[in-house]
Design a protein around this motif. Sequence first.
Motif, PDB file in Angstrom:
ATOM      1  N   GLY A  41       0.790  -1.219   0.000  1.00 16.87           N
ATOM      2  CA  GLY A  41       0.000   0.000   0.000  1.00 16.87           C
ATOM      3  C   GLY A  41       0.823   1.270   0.000  1.00 16.87           C
ATOM      4  O   GLY A  41       0.460   2.248   0.638  1.00 16.87           O
ATOM      5  N   ARG A  42       1.935   1.281  -0.682  1.00 17.83           N
ATOM      6  CA  ARG A  42       2.750   2.497  -0.752  1.00 17.83           C
ATOM      7  C   ARG A  42       3.305   2.655  -2.160  1.00 17.83           C
ATOM      8  O   ARG A  42       3.281   1.734  -2.947  1.00 17.83           O
ATOM      9  CB  ARG A  42       3.879   2.439   0.267  1.00 17.83           C
ATOM     10  CG  ARG A  42       4.823   1.276   0.058  1.00 17.83           C
ATOM     11  CD  ARG A  42       5.781   1.188   1.255  1.00 17.83           C
ATOM     12  NE  ARG A  42       6.802   0.208   1.017  1.00 17.83           N
ATOM     13  CZ  ARG A  42       6.723  -1.073   1.332  1.00 17.83           C
ATOM     14  NH1 ARG A  42       5.640  -1.554   1.881  1.00 17.83           N
ATOM     15  NH2 ARG A  42       7.712  -1.892   1.091  1.00 17.83           N
ATOM     16  N   ARG A  43       3.808   3.827  -2.429  1.00 16.68           N
ATOM     17  CA  ARG A  43       4.386   4.080  -3.750  1.00 16.68           C
ATOM     18  C   ARG A  43       5.625   3.219  -3.936  1.00 16.68           C
ATOM     19  O   ARG A  43       6.345   2.936  -2.993  1.00 16.68           O
ATOM     20  CB  ARG A  43       4.725   5.555  -3.895  1.00 16.68           C
ATOM     21  CG  ARG A  43       3.486   6.439  -3.944  1.00 16.68           C
ATOM     22  CD  ARG A  43       3.872   7.879  -4.071  1.00 16.68           C
ATOM     23  NE  ARG A  43       4.676   8.099  -5.240  1.00 16.68           N
ATOM     24  CZ  ARG A  43       4.255   8.680  -6.358  1.00 16.68           C
ATOM     25  NH1 ARG A  43       3.023   9.098  -6.439  1.00 16.68           N
ATOM     26  NH2 ARG A  43       5.065   8.865  -7.377  1.00 16.68           N
ATOM     27  N   ILE A  44       5.874   2.823  -5.151  1.00 16.35           N
ATOM     28  CA  ILE A  44       6.950   1.883  -5.458  1.00 16.35           C
ATOM     29  C   ILE A  44       8.323   2.411  -5.034  1.00 16.35           C
ATOM     30  O   ILE A  44       9.165   1.641  -4.567  1.00 16.35           O
ATOM     31  CB  ILE A  44       6.931   1.480  -6.956  1.00 16.35           C
ATOM     32  CG1 ILE A  44       7.839   0.293  -7.231  1.00 16.35           C
ATOM     33  CG2 ILE A  44       7.304   2.651  -7.851  1.00 16.35           C
ATOM     34  CD1 ILE A  44       7.312  -1.016  -6.746  1.00 16.35           C
ATOM     35  N   GLU A  45       8.557   3.715  -5.151  1.00 16.75           N
ATOM     36  CA  GLU A  45       9.882   4.217  -4.785  1.00 16.75           C
ATOM     37  C   GLU A  45      10.177   4.053  -3.295  1.00 16.75           C
ATOM     38  O   GLU A  45      11.329   3.975  -2.885  1.00 16.75           O
ATOM     39  CB  GLU A  45      10.115   5.655  -5.233  1.00 16.75           C
ATOM     40  CG  GLU A  45       9.256   6.685  -4.557  1.00 16.75           C
ATOM     41  CD  GLU A  45       7.961   6.985  -5.277  1.00 16.75           C
ATOM     42  OE1 GLU A  45       7.359   8.021  -4.944  1.00 16.75           O
ATOM     43  OE2 GLU A  45       7.541   6.220  -6.159  1.00 16.75           O
ATOM     44  N   SER A  46       9.134   3.957  -2.466  1.00 14.67           N
ATOM     45  CA  SER A  46       9.365   3.771  -1.039  1.00 14.67           C
ATOM     46  C   SER A  46       9.994   2.411  -0.740  1.00 14.67           C
ATOM     47  O   SER A  46      10.667   2.243   0.276  1.00 14.67           O
ATOM     48  CB  SER A  46       8.072   3.950  -0.252  1.00 14.67           C
ATOM     49  OG  SER A  46       7.155   2.915  -0.547  1.00 14.67           O
ATOM     50  N   ILE A  47       9.799   1.451  -1.618  1.00  9.46           N
ATOM     51  CA  ILE A  47      10.428   0.137  -1.463  1.00  9.46           C
ATOM     52  C   ILE A  47      11.948   0.283  -1.489  1.00  9.46           C
ATOM     53  O   ILE A  47      12.664  -0.449  -0.817  1.00  9.46           O
ATOM     54  CB  ILE A  47       9.950  -0.822  -2.566  1.00  9.46           C
ATOM     55  CG1 ILE A  47       8.467  -1.128  -2.369  1.00  9.46           C
ATOM     56  CG2 ILE A  47      10.780  -2.100  -2.590  1.00  9.46           C
ATOM     57  CD1 ILE A  47       7.828  -1.857  -3.524  1.00  9.46           C
ATOM     58  N   TYR A  48      12.437   1.256  -2.255  1.00 10.88           N
ATOM     59  CA  TYR A  48      13.878   1.455  -2.409  1.00 10.88           C
ATOM     60  C   TYR A  48      14.477   2.450  -1.417  1.00 10.88           C
ATOM     61  O   TYR A  48      15.647   2.803  -1.522  1.00 10.88           O
ATOM     62  CB  TYR A  48      14.196   1.861  -3.853  1.00 10.88           C
ATOM     63  CG  TYR A  48      13.900   0.727  -4.797  1.00 10.88           C
ATOM     64  CD1 TYR A  48      14.796  -0.331  -4.931  1.00 10.88           C
ATOM     65  CD2 TYR A  48      12.716   0.681  -5.510  1.00 10.88           C
ATOM     66  CE1 TYR A  48      14.512  -1.396  -5.760  1.00 10.88           C
ATOM     67  CE2 TYR A  48      12.431  -0.389  -6.350  1.00 10.88           C
ATOM     68  CZ  TYR A  48      13.330  -1.415  -6.470  1.00 10.88           C
ATOM     69  OH  TYR A  48      13.064  -2.488  -7.288  1.00 10.88           O
ATOM     70  N   GLN A  49      13.698   2.890  -0.432  1.00  9.92           N
ATOM     71  CA  GLN A  49      14.214   3.824   0.573  1.00  9.92           C
ATOM     72  C   GLN A  49      15.430   3.277   1.317  1.00  9.92           C
ATOM     73  O   GLN A  49      16.380   4.027   1.561  1.00  9.92           O
ATOM     74  CB  GLN A  49      13.103   4.224   1.549  1.00  9.92           C
ATOM     75  CG  GLN A  49      13.464   5.417   2.399  1.00  9.92           C
ATOM     76  CD  GLN A  49      13.694   6.672   1.559  1.00  9.92           C
ATOM     77  OE1 GLN A  49      12.899   6.991   0.688  1.00  9.92           O
ATOM     78  NE2 GLN A  49      14.781   7.368   1.815  1.00  9.92           N
ATOM     79  N   PRO A  50      15.476   1.973   1.670  1.00 11.42           N
ATOM     80  CA  PRO A  50      16.680   1.455   2.338  1.00 11.42           C
ATOM     81  C   PRO A  50      17.941   1.585   1.473  1.00 11.42           C
ATOM     82  O   PRO A  50      19.033   1.797   2.003  1.00 11.42           O
ATOM     83  CB  PRO A  50      16.347  -0.017   2.599  1.00 11.42           C
ATOM     84  CG  PRO A  50      14.859  -0.066   2.646  1.00 11.42           C
ATOM     85  CD  PRO A  50      14.408   0.969   1.650  1.00 11.42           C
ATOM     86  N   TYR A  51      17.788   1.509   0.157  1.00 13.23           N
ATOM     87  CA  TYR A  51      18.936   1.729  -0.734  1.00 13.23           C
ATOM     88  C   TYR A  51      19.339   3.198  -0.702  1.00 13.23           C
ATOM     89  O   TYR A  51      20.524   3.524  -0.537  1.00 13.23           O
ATOM     90  CB  TYR A  51      18.591   1.301  -2.165  1.00 13.23           C
ATOM     91  CG  TYR A  51      19.627   1.719  -3.179  1.00 13.23           C
ATOM     92  CD1 TYR A  51      20.894   1.138  -3.199  1.00 13.23           C
ATOM     93  CD2 TYR A  51      19.349   2.698  -4.121  1.00 13.23           C
ATOM     94  CE1 TYR A  51      21.849   1.526  -4.128  1.00 13.23           C
ATOM     95  CE2 TYR A  51      20.294   3.091  -5.055  1.00 13.23           C
ATOM     96  CZ  TYR A  51      21.541   2.508  -5.053  1.00 13.23           C
ATOM     97  OH  TYR A  51      22.481   2.899  -5.976  1.00 13.23           O
ATOM     98  N   ILE A  52      18.372   4.070  -0.820  1.00  6.58           N
ATOM     99  CA  ILE A  52      18.657   5.505  -0.788  1.00  6.58           C
ATOM    100  C   ILE A  52      19.356   5.874   0.516  1.00  6.58           C
ATOM    101  O   ILE A  52      20.305   6.654   0.523  1.00  6.58           O
ATOM    102  CB  ILE A  52      17.351   6.320  -0.975  1.00  6.58           C
ATOM    103  CG1 ILE A  52      16.836   6.148  -2.408  1.00  6.58           C
ATOM    104  CG2 ILE A  52      17.569   7.790  -0.646  1.00  6.58           C
ATOM    105  CD1 ILE A  52      15.444   6.712  -2.639  1.00  6.58           C
ATOM    106  N   ASP A  53      18.923   5.267   1.618  1.00  2.00           N
ATOM    107  CA  ASP A  53      19.506   5.553   2.926  1.00  2.00           C
ATOM    108  C   ASP A  53      20.826   4.827   3.175  1.00  2.00           C
ATOM    109  O   ASP A  53      21.444   5.016   4.226  1.00  2.00           O
ATOM    110  CB  ASP A  53      18.517   5.180   4.033  1.00  2.00           C
ATOM    111  CG  ASP A  53      17.263   6.043   4.010  1.00  2.00           C
ATOM    112  OD1 ASP A  53      17.307   7.153   3.435  1.00  2.00           O
ATOM    113  OD2 ASP A  53      16.238   5.605   4.563  1.00  2.00           O
ATOM    114  N   GLY A  54      21.246   3.987   2.233  1.00  2.00           N
ATOM    115  CA  GLY A  54      22.530   3.297   2.359  1.00  2.00           C
ATOM    116  C   GLY A  54      22.497   2.067   3.249  1.00  2.00           C
ATOM    117  O   GLY A  54      23.528   1.626   3.741  1.00  2.00           O
ATOM    118  N   ARG A  55      21.312   1.474   3.449  1.00  2.00           N
ATOM    119  CA  ARG A  55      21.191   0.308   4.328  1.00  2.00           C
ATOM    120  C   ARG A  55      21.146  -1.022   3.586  1.00  2.00           C
ATOM    121  O   ARG A  55      21.528  -2.038   4.149  1.00  2.00           O
ATOM    122  CB  ARG A  55      19.943   0.444   5.201  1.00  2.00           C
ATOM    123  CG  ARG A  55      20.007   1.638   6.142  1.00  2.00           C
ATOM    124  CD  ARG A  55      18.861   1.660   7.148  1.00  2.00           C
ATOM    125  NE  ARG A  55      17.593   1.231   6.618  1.00  2.00           N
ATOM    126  CZ  ARG A  55      16.594   2.037   6.257  1.00  2.00           C
ATOM    127  NH1 ARG A  55      16.735   3.339   6.340  1.00  2.00           N
ATOM    128  NH2 ARG A  55      15.458   1.550   5.824  1.00  2.00           N
TER     129      ARG A  55
END
Length: 72
Positions: A41-55
Motif C-alpha cells: 500500500g505504498r508508492r513503489i519508490e518507497s520500497i527502495y528507501q533502504p537503498y537511498i539511505d545506504g542500508r
Amino acid sequence: MKSILIKDTTREERIRIVHQALWGACGIDCEFCSGCDNRGGRRIESIYQPYIDGRKEIREINAEYNAPFVRG
C-alpha cells in the motif's frame, strides 16, 4: 556504466538512480501515480528507501520483493 553500489554512490546519486529507473517504467508519468502499489500500500519508490539511505543494496531489495513470487 558507473557502479550503483552503495559504497560507490552518494545519497543524492542513489535518489537519482531510483527515480531514473522507475520514471516511466509503465509509460506513464509517475508523479501522482500509485499504480505500482501492488505490495504494502505504498508508492513503489518507497520500497527502495533502504537503498537511498545506504542500508541495503538494490539487489537485496529486489530479491526480498520477488521472493514471494518465485517458486522453488
